[in-house]
Write an enzyme that holds these catalytic residues in place. Structure first.
Site, PDB file in Angstrom:
ATOM      1  N   GLU A   1      10.244   1.479   2.259  1.00  0.00           N
ATOM      2  CA  GLU A   1       8.913   1.450   2.875  1.00  0.00           C
ATOM      3  C   GLU A   1       8.716   0.231   3.774  1.00  0.00           C
ATOM      4  OE1 GLU A   1       6.775   3.996   2.688  1.00  0.00           O
ATOM      5  OE2 GLU A   1       8.256   5.048   1.455  1.00  0.00           O
TER       6      GLU A   1
ATOM      7  N   GLU B   1       0.839  -1.209   0.000  1.00  0.00           N
ATOM      8  CA  GLU B   1       0.000   0.000   0.000  1.00  0.00           C
ATOM      9  C   GLU B   1       0.875   1.261   0.000  1.00  0.00           C
ATOM     10  OE1 GLU B   1      -1.032   2.952   2.885  1.00  0.00           O
ATOM     11  OE2 GLU B   1      -1.863   1.140   3.811  1.00  0.00           O
TER      12      GLU B   1
END
Ligand SMILES: [Zn+2]
Length: 1081
Positions: free
Chosen positions: A242, A167
């Site tokens: 991330e 995401e």
């Protein structure tokens, strides 16, 4: 999935949803902590609306929050003094239709179903893309706040956090937009009214919203390209940044784990409420996807490989597994053209089958789980246990009517402080505050959860007994007619008003619809409520209250063996053990490496950093579409305001279409309250609503509010005023009602203010414990807001007041107050009466009304009667000039990640307010701090806030693995601004983004509220227009001038870090005497 996972949004909106699950999102925060200070946790109120409950979804209503108290105060803050969206909410008009049928065929779609949804005056059409099987819901109506969302089912099979990392990662560059973070470019330069992404336990959502059509199309295209063609699947660096990676700056040093999600989840795992939510969910669903954590367990995240990550994307981010949502007043034909261009590039795949969420079979026997959570040392720990009882209600799909009935049952049992189950638990004295959010229906199977925290170990069985005996009693006795009527009115009002606060209405509907659609059920059903509600009322008539609710309590809860009791025990060792295990794991990794490996890892670390620090080439930046300055309205929008006076008070009227609802606020000048009484103000406000009058006990009072109004709330609000040393400070009573209920509304507001008796020692003690527990939760979950309040309290009087009522000082006051209530209750009651006597006066009072002209005129006599009842005397202003000592502080809490703040007053350093400050603040936040503190530093968030009223400029970080390094990054902002060469495009983008913030979308009640706040703060429309022009003409020169102002923050700024003992000690070792250490939790 971990329990926390329903969905998670920006760093600042750490709003837990009903079960203490968290909202997850990729985004930077909208800083909203200080400006209009509200009671405790309600500063996050704007995000509550995401929470979904049967039938209350998107309405902001939920068990655990008395509707009468917590409906969203408009989230617009006075800080944005220029704000106001250009266009108003549109009155309902005749239906529009879906796309042309010829075009539908031509583009390869088939129409599955079309319905006119009368409840929202919308035509909703469901299409299927024939080649891929993708489904599209196209909702057409007059709402200018257009919404697009694409949702994939992404059920994980382990707790590596794949869906969550993905995401974040897909928004880091794509085929058409090959730059580091197109998402951030959109944040910088779009007029978006919503931009974020959420990971649930079983799905990932990518929603955007805008009122500007071209902007909307730009956002949609960037999002579609991102999800289908992200660069992260070809570039391991994004995964490392991330997700996770080993960091080694020098072969002689220790290896550490870094990664944005990794640190975000460390923060989540440091919050006791989240631990409880996760354990409860995993234990309730051992056999399906909800048994693992979609967010990622920090001890498991490093098991995730890049290969697995890529495979997950190619399987699930596919049209065959996609549900697409369009909503608003844009052209339905164009929607299909846009989406078909993407879908046509794919064939069908098997993901739709594989991603189905399996049903958890119901248990034959109840279970019990005992887990530990980390706390600091302390004698207090004996009373820090938590216990929650969780049920999975069904393994089959419930019919809409049963769902509706369960929603009502939930509201009846828990919806207000007077609701019997809530009341029984709170008044038992067994714990500090309620946990578990009642009924939760967002996932595949509905659940019910209830419990207490702040419990002594030996009282755990008593809590369980109390829950069961209360449920049994309710099943046998049913609910009073008044209680049912109050719930009915509250729910109906909320459905009819459809006030989603700052959250787009179209997004609220999407999330609601998705709760069925995602599981192959009817996506239209959650959009309709009129008929089921009518039918439900008839059933209540014919079968009686007991006839309807008793079987539900009996069958779904009491007799249901799928029950998991979760105990969470405090453990002062756990934090250390977790840290040690991580260190050991990393030491082993290092020991297994050769010299060459270590050299290679150092090189890779350096390579990643270089890549992160290298700016995107201008060509790449150009790829992201942006509006031109000419697309921006030059005039700031205004809100109608009429200033009058009545009975010696000021009355403000805003003539706006509100669909027959009257919104009213009355502001009393709080400066009449003695400074030593200020920390008592939040509890004074709570007591007004929850203590009862001479004729009505508090249950009756809150039922009356529920029956006659859309809710009443009372809260303090304080802000600095530019150019004045005295702050503006008020206690607001705020209410809403249908036009025909105006008399009741003002009569009840008067009762609440004047008739309530402060005579219930036991209840007051509960308020104290509850607030203490809420403040402790806030320190551990939102340390940045505690740091910010602390900094502000050192730098100006308004900040000092707010800190007394919602910061660390408040927490310390509550700890003392707990004893004082036991030892000297009469003096506490006396103080509460004193606050009322000092406060209530017609003098300096402001009444603010928002509705259409007719309703406003009708309200006049009721307002007059209300003011007549207020004393003419009183309201005498006292001196409040105080500050917290100007020293740097290290506030110690048990945490795996830190919150670091630094602030200074730039007006004191000679800076004169100019509109360019807003643009510059945005640039600092979205470039320098984003890159340094988040991307390179690995923190979940790094941001800054400028309070244009006080002149205080604040740097903050969120879930930050660093401390001193972050402070250095703050200081280097000056250098960054001085060397900055802003290209024209970049500057235009920043200006447009700033105007987007300033013109933030508002529903009519928020417009009326903002207008009142501007009146109070003395901000004229002329000044707003001047600021707007200054924003529009921002130049590089302004950046350099601002750098000079920030030099003073660098040199003289004050620091507050909320951090672990070890990190604070390390900081003091590196910079002796940096922080004064203070243990908080
Ligand atoms: Zn995240």
């Amino acid at each position: 999935m971990h329990a926390q996972a329903a969905l998670r949004v920006t760093p600042l909106c750490v709003a837990s949803n009903a079960r203490g699950w968290m909202l997850r999102g990729v985004v930077r925060p909208r800083v909203s902590f200080a400006p209009v200070r509200r009671l405790g946790s309600s500063s996050f109120a704007g995000h509550r609306t995401i929470n979904s409950k049967i039938f209350f979804r998107g309405t902001g209503l939920r068990a655990g929050s008395i509707s009468a108290q917590r409906w969203n105060p408009p989230s617009m803050t006075v800080r944005r003094e220029l704000s106001l969206s250009p266009v108003a909410v549109v009155a309902p008009s005749p239906a529009k239709t879906g796309a042309d049928s010829e075009l539908v065929k031509e583009l390869g779609f088939e129409e599955v179903q079309e319905q006119f949804v009368d409840e929202y005056k919308s035509t909703a059409t469901l299409y299927r893309h024939k080649k891929t099987g993708a489904e599209i819901m196209s909702v057409v109506n007059d709402d200018e706040n257009k919404v697009f969302g694409i949702v994939f089912r992404t059920p994980p099979t382990d707790s590596t956090g794949i869906p969550h990392i993905l995401e974040h990662s897909v928004l880091c560059g794509s085929r058409k937009y090959p730059l580091k973070e197109p998402f951030v470019e959109l944040l910088k330069g779009s007029l978006q009214t919503f931009l974020n992404a959420f990971t649930y336990p079983d799905r990932t959502c990518y929603p955007v919203a805008s009122t500007n059509l071209q902007d909307f199309y730009n956002l949609v295209d960037v999002y579609l390209d991102a999800v289908f063609y992200p660069r992260c699947v070809n570039d391991i660096h994004t995964f490392q940044q991330e997700g996770w990676h080993y960091e080694l700056n020098d072969p002689a040093e220790d290896i550490t784990f870094k990664g944005v999600v990794f640190n975000e989840m460390k923060g989540v795992y440091s919050q006791p409420d989240n631990v409880l939510g996760r354990v409860s969910q995993q234990a309730s669903f051992p056999d399906n996807t909800y048994g693992v954590d979609s967010g990622g367990d920090p001890t498991v995240i490093p098991d995730l490989t890049f290969e697995q990550f890529k495979e997950f994307h190619s399987k699930f981010y596919h049209p065959s597994n996609a549900r697409v949502w369009f909503y608003g007043d844009d052209d339905p034909n164009q929607r299909l053209r846009i989406i078909s261009a993407y879908l046509d590039e794919f064939d069908n795949n098997a993901a739709a089958k594989e991603s189905e969420v399996k049903v958890q079979p119901l248990f034959k026997e109840p279970k019990r789980v005992v887990e530990k959570y980390a706390v600091g040392d302390g004698a207090e720990n004996a009373r820090k246990h938590m216990v929650a009882i969780n049920w999975v209600l069904s393994d089959t799909v419930l019919d809409p009517e049963t769902e509706l009935a369960l929603g009502f049952l939930d509201h009846l049992m828990l919806g207000t402080p007077g609701s019997p189950l809530r009341k029984a638990l709170m008044e038992s004295g067994l714990g500090e505050s309620i946990i578990g959010g009642g009924i939760e229906d967002e996932l595949r199977q509905p659940q019910f959860s209830i419990g207490l925290k702040g419990v002594a170990e030996e009282d755990i069985p008593k809590v369980e007994e109390l829950v069961f005996s209360t449920l049994k009693r309710l099943s046998e006795e049913g609910f009073s007619a008044d209680a049912v009527e109050a719930s009915m009115n509250t729910i109906e009002f909320s459905l009819r008003e459809n006030n989603t606060g700052s959250f787009p209405r179209g997004l609220s509907l999407m999330l609601r619809s998705m709760g069925k659609w995602l599981y192959g059920l009817d996506p239209f059903e959650p959009l309709r409520f009129a008929k089921p509600l009518e039918h439900f009322k008839q059933r209540l008539q014919s079968e009686g209250v007991k006839g309807v609710f008793s079987p539900l309590i009996q069958n779904y809860i009491i007799d249901n063996p799928h029950r998991v009791t979760v105990e969470l025990h405090p453990d002062a060792e756990k934090g250390k053990i977790d840290e040690m295990q991580e260190a050991e794991r990393l030491a082993k990794v290092k020991a297994s490496m050769t010299q060459e490996d270590l050299a290679e890892l150092t090189r890779a670390t350096e390579e990643l950093r270089l890549k992160q620090e290298t700016p995107d080439p201008p060509e790449a930046l150009k790829a992201v579409p942006s509006l031109a300055l000419s697309d921006i309205p030059k005039k700031s929008a205004t809100v109608p305001i009429e200033v009058g006076s009545l009975k010696g008070s000021t009355v403000l009227r805003h003539d706006l279409f509100t669909n027959d609802v009257l919104y009213a606020e009355v502001a009393f000048d709080m400066r009449a309250v003695r400074p030593d009484l200020l920390p008592l103000v939040p509890l004074f406000c709570q007591s007004l609503l929850e203590m009862g009058t001479a004729d009505l006990d508090f249950v009756q009072l809150s039922q009356l509010i529920g029956r006659k109004t859309g809710g009443i709330s009372v809260y303090p609000s304080t802000s600095a005023v530019r150019g004045r040393t005295e702050p503006s400070s008020h206690i607001f009573i705020k209410g809403k009602a249908m036009a025909g209920q105006t008399a009741d509304l003002f009569d009840l507001m008067r009762k609440v203010l004047q008739d309530v008796r402060f005579n219930d020692q036991g209840r007051f003690k509960q308020f104290v414990l509850q607030s203490k527990s809420r403040m402790e939760g806030r320190v551990s979950g939102g340390g940045h807001s505690v740091a910010a309040a602390r900094l502000d309290g050192k730098l100006n009087t308004a900040g000092w007041i707010s800190e007394q009522m919602g910061g660390l000082s408040y927490l310390e006051y509550l700890r003392d107050l707990e004893k004082r209530v036991d030892e000297d209750w009469p003096s506490v009651a006396e103080s509460l009466n004193e606050i009322r006597n000092e406060l209530l006066s017609r003098k300096g009072t402001i009444v603010n009304l928002t509705a259409d002209e007719r309703t406003l005129t009708n309200a006049e006599s009721h307002v007059a009667a209300f003011l007549d009842a207020m004393p003419e005397t009183g309201g005498n202003i006292v001196n409040w000039d105080r500050r917290l000592p100007l020293v740097n502080e290290g506030l110690v809490i048990p945490t795996q990640v830190n919150y670091v703040g630094k602030a200074g007053n730039i007006y004191d350093a000679g800076y004169k307010l100019d509109g360019s400050a807003y643009v510059i603040q945005k640039v600092i936040g979205t470039t320098w701090l984003w890159d340094r503190v988040r991307v390179v530093g690995g923190a979940y968030g790094g941001f800054c806030d400028f309070d244009s009223h006080s002149g205080v400029f604040t740097y903050l970080s969120y879930r930050d693995p660093n401390l001193v390094k972050t402070l250095d990054n703050y200081d280097a902002t000056v250098q960054f601004l001085r060397q900055l060469e802003v290209h024209n495009d970049a500057l235009t983008k920043a200006i447009i983004g700033t105007i987007g913030d300033v013109d933030s979308y508002q529903l009519p009640d928020a417009k009326g509220y903002s207008s009142m706040m501007r009146y109070i703060m003395g901000i004229t429309d002329e000044e707003r227009q001047q600021r707007r022009e200054e924003i529009l003409s921002t130049s590089v020169k302004d950046f350099h001038a601002f750098a000079d102002a920030l030099e003073s923050v660098k040199e003289k700024g004050v620091i507050v870090a909320v951090a672990s003992a070890d990190d604070i000690a390390a900081a003091n070792k590196e910079r002796p005497g940096l922080l004064e250490v203070r243990k908080v939790l």
